[in-house]
Design a protein around this motif. Sequence first.
Motif, PDB file in Angstrom:
ATOM      1  N   ALA A  57       0.806  -1.143  -0.031  1.00  0.00           N
ATOM      2  CA  ALA A  57      -0.125  -0.146  -0.048  1.00  0.00           C
ATOM      3  C   ALA A  57       0.914   1.386   0.044  1.00  0.00           C
ATOM      4  N   VAL A  58       1.771   1.289   0.883  1.00  0.00           N
ATOM      5  CA  VAL A  58       2.620   2.482   0.765  1.00  0.00           C
ATOM      6  C   VAL A  58       3.589   2.569  -0.415  1.00  0.00           C
ATOM      7  N   TRP A  59       4.012   1.429  -0.986  1.00  0.00           N
ATOM      8  CA  TRP A  59       4.852   1.475  -2.251  1.00  0.00           C
ATOM      9  C   TRP A  59       4.038   2.252  -3.412  1.00  0.00           C
ATOM     10  N   GLN A  60       2.506   1.741  -3.202  1.00  0.00           N
ATOM     11  CA  GLN A  60       1.968   2.165  -4.346  1.00  0.00           C
ATOM     12  C   GLN A  60       1.838   3.785  -4.252  1.00  0.00           C
ATOM     13  N   GLU A  61       1.669   4.316  -3.083  1.00  0.00           N
ATOM     14  CA  GLU A  61       1.561   5.656  -2.923  1.00  0.00           C
ATOM     15  C   GLU A  61       2.964   6.394  -3.019  1.00  0.00           C
ATOM     16  N   ALA A  62       3.902   5.643  -2.851  1.00  0.00           N
ATOM     17  CA  ALA A  62       5.132   6.361  -3.137  1.00  0.00           C
ATOM     18  C   ALA A  62       5.858   6.520  -4.242  1.00  0.00           C
ATOM     19  N   ILE A  63       5.757   5.315  -5.089  1.00  0.00           N
ATOM     20  CA  ILE A  63       6.609   4.990  -6.207  1.00  0.00           C
ATOM     21  C   ILE A  63       5.720   5.197  -7.594  1.00  0.00           C
ATOM     22  N   GLY A  64       6.211   5.759  -8.399  1.00  0.00           N
ATOM     23  CA  GLY A  64       5.238   6.237  -9.501  1.00  0.00           C
ATOM     24  C   GLY A  64       5.221   7.451  -9.904  1.00  0.00           C
ATOM     25  N   LYS A  82       5.952  -2.361   9.289  1.00  0.00           N
ATOM     26  CA  LYS A  82       5.977  -0.830   9.011  1.00  0.00           C
ATOM     27  C   LYS A  82       7.337  -0.306   8.611  1.00  0.00           C
ATOM     28  N   THR A  83       8.343  -0.775   9.392  1.00  0.00           N
ATOM     29  CA  THR A  83       9.728  -0.550   9.015  1.00  0.00           C
ATOM     30  C   THR A  83      10.129  -0.362   7.356  1.00  0.00           C
ATOM     31  N   LEU A  84       9.798  -1.458   6.939  1.00  0.00           N
ATOM     32  CA  LEU A  84      10.180  -1.917   5.563  1.00  0.00           C
ATOM     33  C   LEU A  84       9.273  -0.967   4.687  1.00  0.00           C
ATOM     34  N   ALA A  85       8.132  -0.578   5.336  1.00  0.00           N
ATOM     35  CA  ALA A  85       7.055  -0.210   4.430  1.00  0.00           C
ATOM     36  C   ALA A  85       7.466   1.280   4.164  1.00  0.00           C
ATOM     37  N   TYR A  86       8.195   1.888   4.993  1.00  0.00           N
ATOM     38  CA  TYR A  86       8.835   3.263   4.715  1.00  0.00           C
ATOM     39  C   TYR A  86      10.406   3.173   4.328  1.00  0.00           C
ATOM     40  N   ALA A  87      11.218   2.230   4.754  1.00  0.00           N
ATOM     41  CA  ALA A  87      12.491   2.245   4.414  1.00  0.00           C
ATOM     42  C   ALA A  87      12.746   1.958   2.850  1.00  0.00           C
ATOM     43  N   LEU A  88      11.824   0.976   2.460  1.00  0.00           N
ATOM     44  CA  LEU A  88      12.181   0.620   0.807  1.00  0.00           C
ATOM     45  C   LEU A  88      11.743   1.527  -0.073  1.00  0.00           C
ATOM     46  N   PRO A  89      10.668   2.139   0.073  1.00  0.00           N
ATOM     47  CA  PRO A  89      10.485   3.412  -0.999  1.00  0.00           C
ATOM     48  C   PRO A  89      11.510   4.568  -0.858  1.00  0.00           C
ATOM     49  N   ILE A  90      11.657   4.817   0.379  1.00  0.00           N
ATOM     50  CA  ILE A  90      12.946   5.859   0.472  1.00  0.00           C
ATOM     51  C   ILE A  90      13.958   5.575  -0.182  1.00  0.00           C
ATOM     52  N   VAL A  91      14.557   4.302   0.066  1.00  0.00           N
ATOM     53  CA  VAL A  91      15.866   3.987  -0.624  1.00  0.00           C
ATOM     54  C   VAL A  91      15.690   3.933  -2.083  1.00  0.00           C
ATOM     55  N   GLN A  92      14.675   3.332  -2.396  1.00  0.00           N
ATOM     56  CA  GLN A  92      14.617   3.644  -3.988  1.00  0.00           C
ATOM     57  C   GLN A  92      14.370   4.858  -4.532  1.00  0.00           C
ATOM     58  N   MET A  93      13.598   5.852  -3.923  1.00  0.00           N
ATOM     59  CA  MET A  93      13.549   7.087  -4.354  1.00  0.00           C
ATOM     60  C   MET A  93      14.919   7.837  -4.552  1.00  0.00           C
ATOM     61  N   VAL A  99      24.487  13.478  -5.818  1.00  0.00           N
ATOM     62  CA  VAL A  99      25.718  13.857  -4.723  1.00  0.00           C
ATOM     63  C   VAL A  99      24.976  13.470  -3.151  1.00  0.00           C
ATOM     64  N   LYS A 100      26.007  13.002  -2.523  1.00  0.00           N
ATOM     65  CA  LYS A 100      25.666  12.494  -1.140  1.00  0.00           C
ATOM     66  C   LYS A 100      25.390  13.713   0.050  1.00  0.00           C
ATOM     67  N   CYS A 101      24.374  13.674   0.441  1.00  0.00           N
ATOM     68  CA  CYS A 101      23.937  14.643   1.441  1.00  0.00           C
ATOM     69  C   CYS A 101      22.845  14.147   2.356  1.00  0.00           C
ATOM     70  N   LEU A 102      22.528  14.766   3.424  1.00  0.00           N
ATOM     71  CA  LEU A 102      21.511  14.043   4.233  1.00  0.00           C
ATOM     72  C   LEU A 102      20.086  14.259   3.635  1.00  0.00           C
ATOM     73  N   ARG A 103      19.482  13.316   3.338  1.00  0.00           N
ATOM     74  CA  ARG A 103      18.151  13.525   2.531  1.00  0.00           C
ATOM     75  C   ARG A 103      16.908  12.684   3.184  1.00  0.00           C
ATOM     76  N   ALA A 104      17.205  11.898   4.121  1.00  0.00           N
ATOM     77  CA  ALA A 104      16.138  11.146   4.803  1.00  0.00           C
ATOM     78  C   ALA A 104      16.574  11.215   6.552  1.00  0.00           C
ATOM     79  N   LEU A 105      15.528  11.341   7.132  1.00  0.00           N
ATOM     80  CA  LEU A 105      15.735  11.456   8.438  1.00  0.00           C
ATOM     81  C   LEU A 105      14.641  10.461   9.045  1.00  0.00           C
ATOM     82  N   VAL A 106      15.070   9.500  10.127  1.00  0.00           N
ATOM     83  CA  VAL A 106      13.831   8.778  10.766  1.00  0.00           C
ATOM     84  C   VAL A 106      14.340   9.088  12.397  1.00  0.00           C
TER      85      VAL A 106
END
Length: 516
Positions: A57-64, A82-93, A99-106
């Motif tokens: 469900a989260v993947w569908q909202e996040a990717i595309g 739930k952990t992978l529900a947010y981790a996977l789309p963030i990593v894919q995105m 360039v390396k910089c801080l883009r995601a914060l949990v």
Amino acid sequence: MGEQKLKTVPVLPWMRSPVDVNLFEECPLHLLPCLDSRLKVALQNMGISSLFPVQVAVWQEAIGPGAFERDLCIKSPTGSGKTLAYALPIVQMLSTRAVKCLRALVVLPTRDLAFQVKEVFAAIAPAVGLSVGLAVGQSSIADEISELINRPKLEAGICYDPEDLSPELQSSVDILVATPGRLMDHINNTKGFTLEHLCYLVVDETDRMLREAYQSWLPTMLQLTRSNDESFYPRALDVIPSTFNSLKTIRRFGVERGFKGKPSPRLVKMVLSATLTQDPSKLVQLDLHHPLFLTTGQKRYQFPEKLESYKLICESKLKPMYLVALLQNLGGEKCIVFTSSVESTHRLCTLLNFFDDLQIKIMEYSGLQRQSVRSKTLKAFREGDIQVLVSSDAMTRGMDVEGVRNVINYDMPAYIKTYIHRAGRTARAGQTGRCFTLLNEDGVRRFTKLLQKADNKSCPVYSIPSSSVESLRSIYTSALEKLKERVGLETSRKHKIGFKSSRARKENERNHHSKK
Ligand SMILES: Nc1ncnc2c1ncn2[C@@H]1O[C@H](COP(=O)(O)OP(=O)(O)OP(=O)(O)O)[C@@H](O)[C@H]1O
């Protein structure tokens, strides 16, 4: 009936039309649209062959095409992934970032939870060239800074000089998992630590995170990550503490370092909990953008599908004997015993260890212990070196230990949310699990009412033959004697330490005055 119905209606308009996660099915990885093939391999290496419904469900909202158009509010049972529900789309995105910089914060409420979540990111992020960092304060701030900021170790200072943003100070991590206290330390003091490129903010265990101010981390974060066009409206400014040093990290007008000419993306927020609050006055603090509510079913609270709940009724003074008889019945299966306080955790664990011939390794885990002790205990529990963990509510939320088949509420929880999170340490990831609650006759009504606040799951009585309880009586009596002795020793040791430290304090004061 009408009144009951009113209580279950979500208050905020966007909560009234949720996406029902129950309508999604598990999805094998090879059928998941757009999944990066490197991530597919990383997931397979973790033993994952399909995504759970909440993850789909989260993947569908996040990717595309509409990627993360809306902020996501996710309420899904304990252990549903739930952990992978947010981790996977963030990593894919982020997998295509240049360039390396801080883009995601949990952000999470405790260190052990942060360790756990970091492990999930660490299992997938390197596959696409991303680095993950941890800011929880388990090491010195200087060591932590050297992990997070790219610069020679000797220069790692904690003094922030807003005029001195030397170009070589860059983030060493793309994704940071943090507890709020340490996050604030870095925001306020760490040279080169910036949130100006942040694209994703995850607030896990949201209801717990919103219950405490944690040094005003949330208003500070929101202020720092607000894009300039929004900052004409100084909503959060008046609640920002005066030690606030990093104003330079506020997003710039439409350009970011390393991305000249590109518009700065909106910060996407994802907030999650198995018992997500519906309280508008709490949710408003998150300043969500056009939020989408993803929830499982119609009920306010849901238990994992394969959780069985039981009540064990006994006289209060016989509780330790019933507990031991129950542990013997469970035959050494991994089990967490919850008590109502850190003190009773210590006492109960000590008492259980005085039961001779129990043949079960039992240790305590509570906020009374040092973090290093807790981490060691947790490791031993994960590895199966101990079978029973007696715990205060420090273990209640989010902790994921494989193979925990049973949870025992030695003390009945006061709130349904506590029951849900405690029980949720078992029956995770579609596995079966049992939750036992020890009660005296007087507690039964209160407990039944408590459970009615959730999905009214049946909770039969679990009976233990009185003969197996009675056979423990003499061992119990001698264990109690030993406990009394131990408590006496510990109390006098505490007094001695208290006396010594007050004497040392007085001596110090005397020396200080005589020097003057
Ligand atoms: N797709 C999957 N396939 C198999 N196992 C999975 C999958 N996703 C997650 N898991 C496992 O399920 C367990 C529970 O996941 P997780 O800790 O993310 O649950 P949660 O919903 O965050 O629970 P809580 O509300 O208690 O924090 C973990 O052991 C995780 O490794």
